[in-house]
Scaffold this motif. Structure first.
Motif, PDB file in Angstrom:
ATOM      1  N   GLY A  46       0.813  -1.212   0.000  1.00  0.00           N
ATOM      2  CA  GLY A  46       0.000   0.000   0.000  1.00  0.00           C
ATOM      3  C   GLY A  46       0.844   1.258   0.000  1.00  0.00           C
ATOM      4  O   GLY A  46       2.050   1.221  -0.257  1.00  0.00           O
ATOM      5  N   HIS A  54      -0.228   9.825  -5.742  1.00  0.00           N
ATOM      6  CA  HIS A  54      -0.257  10.424  -7.076  1.00  0.00           C
ATOM      7  C   HIS A  54      -0.896   9.420  -8.035  1.00  0.00           C
ATOM      8  O   HIS A  54      -1.168   8.266  -7.665  1.00  0.00           O
ATOM      9  N   GLY A  56       0.237   7.741 -10.375  1.00  0.00           N
ATOM     10  CA  GLY A  56       1.017   6.515 -10.594  1.00  0.00           C
ATOM     11  C   GLY A  56       0.646   5.479  -9.540  1.00  0.00           C
ATOM     12  O   GLY A  56       0.343   4.324  -9.850  1.00  0.00           O
ATOM     13  N   THR A  60      -1.448   1.661  -9.927  1.00  0.00           N
ATOM     14  CA  THR A  60      -1.143   0.351  -9.339  1.00  0.00           C
ATOM     15  C   THR A  60      -2.313  -0.127  -8.474  1.00  0.00           C
ATOM     16  O   THR A  60      -2.707  -1.290  -8.539  1.00  0.00           O
ATOM     17  N   HIS A 276       4.897   1.134 -14.711  1.00  0.00           N
ATOM     18  CA  HIS A 276       4.672   2.485 -14.212  1.00  0.00           C
ATOM     19  C   HIS A 276       3.814   3.349 -15.125  1.00  0.00           C
ATOM     20  O   HIS A 276       3.671   3.090 -16.311  1.00  0.00           O
TER      21      HIS A 276
HETATM   22  P1  AMP Z   1       4.590   4.210  -2.368  1.00  0.00           P
HETATM   23  O1  AMP Z   1       3.522   5.100  -1.772  1.00  0.00           O
HETATM   24  O2  AMP Z   1       5.724   4.957  -2.973  1.00  0.00           O
HETATM   25  O3  AMP Z   1       5.047   3.179  -1.361  1.00  0.00           O
HETATM   26  O4  AMP Z   1       3.913   3.415  -3.585  1.00  0.00           O
HETATM   27  C1  AMP Z   1       2.668   2.778  -3.517  1.00  0.00           C
HETATM   28  C2  AMP Z   1       2.506   1.890  -4.743  1.00  0.00           C
HETATM   29  O5  AMP Z   1       2.538   2.672  -5.941  1.00  0.00           O
HETATM   30  C3  AMP Z   1       3.618   0.849  -4.895  1.00  0.00           C
HETATM   31  O6  AMP Z   1       3.041  -0.403  -5.260  1.00  0.00           O
HETATM   32  C4  AMP Z   1       4.483   1.396  -6.009  1.00  0.00           C
HETATM   33  O7  AMP Z   1       5.127   0.354  -6.719  1.00  0.00           O
HETATM   34  C5  AMP Z   1       3.459   2.095  -6.881  1.00  0.00           C
HETATM   35  N1  AMP Z   1       4.026   3.183  -7.725  1.00  0.00           N
HETATM   36  C6  AMP Z   1       4.916   4.149  -7.379  1.00  0.00           C
HETATM   37  N2  AMP Z   1       5.177   4.977  -8.429  1.00  0.00           N
HETATM   38  C7  AMP Z   1       4.421   4.540  -9.475  1.00  0.00           C
HETATM   39  C8  AMP Z   1       4.224   4.957 -10.842  1.00  0.00           C
HETATM   40  N3  AMP Z   1       4.839   6.030 -11.371  1.00  0.00           N
HETATM   41  N4  AMP Z   1       3.376   4.234 -11.614  1.00  0.00           N
HETATM   42  C9  AMP Z   1       2.713   3.154 -11.111  1.00  0.00           C
HETATM   43  N5  AMP Z   1       2.853   2.714  -9.840  1.00  0.00           N
HETATM   44  C10 AMP Z   1       3.691   3.387  -9.018  1.00  0.00           C
END
Ligand code: AMP
Ligand code: ZN
Length: 490
Positions: A46, A54, A56, A60, A276
Motif C-alpha cells: 500500500g 499520485h 502513478g 497500481t 509504471h
Molecule cells: P509508495 O507510496 O511509494 O510506497 O507506492 C505505492 C505503490 O505505488 C507501490 O506499489 C508502487 O510500486 C506504486 N508506484 C509508485 N510509483 C508509481 C508509478 N509512477 N506508476 C505506477 N505505480 C507506481
C-alpha cells in the motif's frame, strides 16, 4: 425478466476459462490455482502515507482492484491486505520539520488515500494494517531471523544476512554476488558485515520515534513490515502478492528472503507487478510539475470515473502514458456507453417473445470478456468486447427490443461492471433532463464543488476561484451559504 437474468448468469461461473497470470517469479504465464479451493489470499503493497497518492500509485491500486474484482467475478472469495507504511525516513523528517508527531503528520494523507479509493470505486480490502500497529509482529520475526542466524545485530541495529539465503535474487534476477564484501554503502548502516545486507531494525536516533525491543530501542526497516503484516493477516504462505515494478527489487526480493528464512516455508505463489505510469512520456517528478493527484485532475475537470477508466484501460504490464488528451478520450468513451444505456432504456418495447438477438449477443460478449480477462487481465480485449457489444445494442435499439432482450443486456452490463466499475446507468438521462447540458454530469459537479470546499478549507483561494471559474464555464452557478455551497445549472 427472471429468464433473461438466469441466462446472463448461467454463462458465467461454470463456463469461464481458467485464469492465467504472468508470474514475476519465473517470468512466465501460469494457470492460477489458489492454495485453498475457491479462496484467494492476496497482499498488495500500500501507500507510504507521506503525501496524497499520485496517479502513478493510483494506477497500481486500480490494477490491484481489477485483479480483485476479476477473481471475485470468476467465483473466488478474496481476502486482501493492503498495508499503510506510516513510519519511514521521509515521514519522520517531515513530521520533525512541522513539529508534530508522525500520527498527526500522516492522518490527513491516510484520509486522502481512503478518499481516493472511494472516489475511484476501488473495492475495499479486508485489511488495512498500519505498520505502527504491528511492530510486535516485526520484532518477533526479526528475533526468529536472529535465532536462525539469518540476521545479526550491530551498533543497536539488526541486519539481514543475505549470504544466508542461497536463493536471493530469484524473484528480481538481480545478482548481488558482484557487490564487494564489507563495502560500506549507506551512512546509517555502517555496522553491516556485508554491503549487500539490509536493515531489519534501525537503532533509535535522538528525536525520532522508537519502540523498545530485545535489540534496544529503534524502529523497523521498511521490508520487514510487509513480511510481518502479511504473515499476521494471511499466513506464512499465501497466493498473490502485488505492487508496482519498482517494488520488485529490493523490496519484494527482501520480503521473500526474510519470510522464507524466518518461517522455513514458501512465501508467495504468484507475484504480479504493474508497470509504471508516465505523464506526457516522462517519469513523474515534483521538479517537472507533472506529479498529479486525483484532486488535481478533478479540479481540471476530469471526473473520477473517467480517471478510473483511463488508468484501467491499458494492460498492467505496459507503461501507461497519461496525457490530458487521453483523459478526454476516456470521457468520450464513457459517454458512448452512457448513451447506449440511455437508448436501450428508452427503446420501444417489441410485443414479441421470439426475438433474442441481443440475448445471444450478451452471451457472446460475456464469453469474450471472460476469455480476455482470464488471459492475464487483458483489459483492452475486455473493453474491445464491451464496445462491440455496445455497437450491436445501438444497431438494434431503433427497431425496438423485447422485454427479455432489455433485461439480458442490463444484466450483462451489470455483470461486466462488477469488474470494470465504470458504468453509470443514469448518467445520460441526467444530461437529457431539463437544464442538463452536455459536458457535465451531477457527479462531476459534486466532485468539483467538494474540491472547491476543500481548497477553501485550506485557504487556497486561488485554487477555489479556479474551480468556480471552471464550473461557470460548464454552466454551473454556485451559492455559498451558512450551510455550505449549493449549485444550480444556469
Ligand atoms: P509508495 O507510496 O511509494 O510506497 O507506492 C505505492 C505503490 O505505488 C507501490 O506499489 C508502487 O510500486 C506504486 N508506484 C509508485 N510509483 C508509481 C508509478 N509512477 N506508476 C505506477 N505505480 C507506481
Ligand atoms: Zn510492501
Amino acid at each position: 425478466m427472471s429468464v433473461a437474468i438466469s441466462v446472463a448468469i448461467s454463462v458465467s461461473v461454470d463456463s469461464r476459462p481458467p485464469l492465467r497470470f504472468f508470474n514475476t517469479l519465473g517470468r512466465r504465464l501460469e494457470t492460477f490455482e489458489p492454495l485453498e479451493a475457491g479462496q484467494v489470499r492476496m497482499y498488495t503493497c500500500g501507500p507510504t502515507v507521506y503525501a496524497a497518492p499520485h496517479i502513478g500509485n493510483l494506477r497500481t491500486f486500480l490494477f490491484e482492484d481489477l485483479l480483485r474484482r476479476t477473481l471475485r467475478w470468476f467465483g473466488y472469495r478474496v481476502e486482501q491486505a493492503m498495508n499503510l507504511t506510516d513510519v519511514e525516513d521521509k515521514i519522520i523528517a517531515a513530521a520533525q520539520r512541522q513539529g508534530v508527531d508522525i500520527a498527526t503528520y500522516t492522518d490527513p494523507h491516510i484520509a486522502a488515500f481512503f478518499c481516493d479509493l472511494g472516489e475511484l470505486a476501488i473495492e475495499p480490502a479486508e485489511h488495512y494494517p498500519r505498520a505502527t500497529d504491528h511492530v510486535a509482529d516485526m520484532i518477533a520475526m526479526i528475533e526468529a531471523l536472529v535465532g536462525r542466524d539469518c540476521a545479526y545485530q550491530a551498533d543497536g541495529s539488526v541486519y539481514f544476512r543475505i549470504g544466508s539465503f542461497a536463493e536471493y535474487g530469484r524473484l528480481s534476477g538481480v545478482d548481488l554476488t558482484q557487490a564487494r564484501r564489507g563495502e560500506r554503502v549507506a551512512d546509517d548502516e555502517y555496522g553491516k558485515d556485508d554491503a549487500r545486507d539490509f536493515v531489519l531494525w534501525k537503532a533509535a536516533k535522538p528525536g525520532e520515534p522508537s519502540w523498545s525491543s530485545p535489540f534496544g530501542p529503534g524502529r523497523p526497516g521498511w521490508h520487514i513490515e510487509c513480511s510481518a503484516m502479511s504473515k499476521a493477516l494471511l499466513g506464512e504462505t499465501f497466493d498473490i502478492h502485488c505492487g508496482g515494478v519498482d517494488n520488485i527489487f529490493p523490496h519484494h526480493e527482501n520480503e521473500l528472503a526474510q519470510s522464507e528464512c524466518a518461517n522455513g516455508t514458501p512465501f508467495v505463489r504468484y507475484w504480479l507487478h504493474a508497470e509504471h505510469l508516465l505523464v506526457d512520456g516522462e517519469k513523474m517528478s515534483k521538479s517537472l510539475g507533472n506529479q498529479y493527484t486525483r484532486s488535481d485532475l478533478v479540479a481540471r475537470g476530469i471526473a473520477p470515473r473517467a480517471l478510473r477508466y483511463l488508468l484501467l484501460s491499458v494492460h498492467y504490464r505496459h507503461q501507461l502514458n497519461f496525457t490530458f488528451d487521453s483523459a478526454a478520450t476516456a470521457s468520450a468513451a464513457l459517454e458512448r456507453l452512457d448513451q447506449m444505456r440511455y437508448r436501450l432504456d428508452n427503446a420501444r418495447t417489441l410485443d414479441t417473445t421470439t426475438a433474442d438477438d441481443l440475448v445471444e449477443a450478451g452471451r457472446r460478449f460475456e464469453q469474450h470478456f471472460a476469455t480476455a480477462l482470464a488471459d492475464d487481465l487483458n483489459v483492452s480485449g475486455a473493453l474491445g468486447a464491451l464496445f462491440s457489444f455496445s455497437h450491436e445494442v445501438n444497431r438494434r435499439v431503433d427497431q425496438g427490443v423485447t422485454v427479455a432482450e432489455r433485461a439480458a443486456v442490463v444484466a450483462t452490463l451489470e455483470s461486466a461492471d462488477r469488474v470494470l466499475g465504470v458504468l453509470d446507468a443514469g448518467a445520460w438521462r441526467q444530461r437529457e433532463a431539463p437544464g442538463g447540458g452536455p459536458g457535465v454530469g451531477d457527479d462531476e459537479v459534486e466532485a468539483l464543488v467538494a474540491e472547491r470546499t476543500a481548497a477553501r478549507g485550506r485557504r487556497d483561494f486561488a485554487e477555489a476561484d479556479r474551480i468556480r471559474d471552471r464550473l461557470a464555464e460548464l454552466g454551473i452557478t454556485l451559492e455559498d451559504g451558512p450551510t455550505g455551497t449549493r449549485w444550480r445549472r444556469s
